[in-house]
Design an enzyme around this catalytic site. Structure first.
Site: not given
Length: 335
Positions: A139, A145, A282, A302
């Site tokens: 990102q 996210c 997150h 992630n």
């Protein structure tokens, strides 16, 4: 970290600091080369080097505890190692909008008695092995996210239905779902992303609508739709419910507290952080679960690139009092 000489002068401690540690010159140059770091001035590089040395010292102290068996995970250098923890939290962590701040999510939840029974479920599972998980995205310095976790969960369901793993467009969600409560790089919610895709009839692939780490004008082309959404559900705040959903449905969108310095520098192993909070900020994708040396973990994908963590993944502590709020905000999508 600075190179300092300590001495005594008129019964008081005198400390003279000369900046960077010369013995780390080679390591610093290798770090800059590996992560393609370029700084605008000598002053900026000096500042970054000092922060990098402080983080390196923090990493080494932690890893000494790991080597003694006192910690369950390793830390390591990554592209964020020249950022102070305050900068990291401001620039990288975050991007998740709590549900209570967004009115567009689905309020109904699956019946709790359906999700609390984990008997008969496999003790370990990894959807990457079944081809349900796309490549790790990055990102960059953009709070997107929420869009990466939405596409990540949706990609698994598309694979299940069609047999094809299609990397979906994060940028379409960034550019086009503002009316559904999302805010591009300023944050959003996976539920709102799912609702947007359902309402407009589908989503493009990343190939036809590629990612740019900034919000731009919506360019959605309905003729390029490759996936649709029929619905989505929020899970109860329970790790048992999360386990059941991951085992029976597939990758699940989730959110955690990513503000800890240890998370910034995580490298591998089971991330067990007693200072983690349940207030989440997150988003990531839970793609499986398992155990390592009797320590249970969630496998989380992630969106900080492959240089962070274990090739972009983290093993989050599982069944440890909902550590980092991992079960607080979880959703799955149907196609």
């Amino acid at each position: 970290m600075k190179w300092c000489i300590f001495g005594i002068l008129v019964s008081s401690l005198m400390i003279i600091c000369f900046g960077a540690v010369p013995e780390l010159d080679t390591d610093w140059n290798l770090y800059k080369q590996e992560y393609r770091k370029q700084y605008l001035s000598e002053t900026e590089e000096s500042t970054r080097r000092e922060i990098w040395e402080e983080n390196l010292d923090y990493i080494n102290q932690h890893n000494e505890k790991f080597n003694k068996g006192d910690k369950s995970y390793l830390m390591g250098l990554n592209e964020f190692s020249d950022l102070s923890h305050e900068e990291f939290v401001q620039k990288i962590a975050g991007g998740f909008t709590p549900r209570e701040e967004n009115v567009s999510y689905l309020k109904s939840q699956p019946a709790s008695n359906l999700w609390e029974d984990t008997s008969g479920l496999p003790s370990e599972l990894d959807w990457r092995e079944k081809g349900w998980v796309g490549p790790v995205g990055n990102q960059f310095s953009c709070g997107s996210c929420w869009a990466f976790t939405a596409t990540g969960a949706l990609e698994g369901q598309v694979k299940n239905k069609t047999g094809k793993l299609i990397v979906l467009s994060v940028q379409q969600l960034m550019d086009c779902s503002g009316k559904w409560g999302n805010h591009g790089c300023e944050g959003g919610l996976m539920d709102s992303a799912f609702k947007y895709v359902k309402d407009v009839g589908g989503i493009e692939s990343s190939e036809t609508y590629p990612y740019s780490p900034q919000e731009e004008t919506c360019k959605f082309n309905k003729s390029a739709i490759v996936a649709k959404v029929t619905g989505y559900k929020d899970l109860p705040k329970s790790e048992k419910a999360l386990m059941a959903a991951v085992a029976t449905i597939g990758p699940v969108s989730a959110a955690i507290d990513a503000t800890q310095r240890s998370f910034q520098l995580y490298k591998s192993g089971v991330y067990d952080e007693p200072h983690c909070k349940e207030q989440v900020d997150h988003s990531l994708v839970i793609v499986g679960y398992g155990a390592l040396d009797d320590k249970k973990y969630w496998i989380a994908k992630n969106s900080w690139g492959t240089s962070w963590g274990d090739k972009g993944y983290v093993l989050l502590s599982k069944d440890k009092h909902n550590q980092c709020g991992v079960a607080n905000t979880c959703s799955y999508v149907t196609v």
